[in-house]
Design a protein around this motif. Sequence first.
Motif, short mmCIF file in Angstrom:
data_model
loop_
_atom_site.label_atom_id
_atom_site.label_comp_id
_atom_site.label_asym_id
_atom_site.label_seq_id
_atom_site.Cartn_x
_atom_site.Cartn_y
_atom_site.Cartn_z
N LYS A 86 0.82 -1.22 0.00
CA LYS A 86 0.00 0.00 0.00
C LYS A 86 0.85 1.26 0.00
N GLN B 137 2.50 2.40 2.53
CA GLN B 137 2.31 3.10 3.79
C GLN B 137 3.55 3.00 4.65
N ILE C 169 -6.14 -3.70 7.80
CA ILE C 169 -5.64 -4.75 6.92
C ILE C 169 -5.67 -6.14 7.53
#
Length: 352
Positions: A52, A54, A74
């Motif tokens: 992602k 992140q 998640i």
Amino acid sequence: MLKQLCLCLLCVATAAIGVRAEIIEQILVKVNGEIFTKSDLEQRQVAALRQKGQQFDPKNDPDNQQLRKALDDITPQIMVDAVDEMLIVQRGKELGYKLSDEQFKSVVDNIKKENKIETEEQFQAALKAENMTMPDLRRSLERSMIVQRVQQNEVFGRIGVSEDEARGYYESHKNEFTKQPTVTLREILVAIPSDARGINVAAEEAAKEKAEKVRTRVTTGGEPFDRVASESSDAPSKANAGLIGPIDLNDLSPDLRRLIEGLKPGGVSDVIRTARGFQLFKLESSTALEVMPFEQAREQIGDRVFADKRKGEFQKYLEKLRAQAIIEWKNQDVRRAFEEGLKQQLPSVPAK
């Protein structure tokens, strides 16, 4: 949810996971006797966050709230995927599926080729960068292969699309196989100058007169429309000799559509007043409404119907495996995450 697990991940979110032999494994769940540990979960969490894109800087997130929120988002799907993968791999091993030495070598050779790895030292360095060993890679590849074979042989290979299903889809989704009519135009715009007091009537008349003269040049005078557009148009399309399109005929205003529909390719419209000034158009080309015949659309329809059926049948297959499995939860936070992940997979019911 999962607060303790979130805290455990804080040390690995910004660094590689330590060697497993150096930590005491915490078993989170047993699936038919096969264990799934905290380290397994952490690896999947880190991989999901990386995918992602992140990243969490402790300086910007001192209380770890952003990280906790990301993990809560998640982890439910991670746990569902992990349990399902274990069940599928177990089923594949029951069926005798395994990765042969030849298959493993072939896959590794392809990995090296695709990543332009020329030496064994480079390959080992790449594995180390991913915190993997050769046995780790083989286990990962074998699990992926087994999952694919089980999906194909146990589910997808048994799905077919009947003629009635295909025709039903075609009739109810005919717009997907329909090309709307389009037009490609050239335009010339004569803008009307204005000031703080608004549009001057005399300026409007002058602009209209100029537009009519331009039309005469390209009709009676026989000058090329594209050259006149490049010289005289005030529209941004001037840079492209007035060319605009192809445009969906349905996207045109009703007045402009009526004007264009009365033209044949090469024809020039009358001068019309628009919000931008006075415009005239040349119809370069047009395409008619076109509906793809069922016979031509059959392959596309089969793929789309098959995809819908495949998803539904695979979910049924997974539900059957789960129902037959012995799942022993050792961590209730993780169990709740798994159950939340299952709920997220249920189709939403419209409000009455």
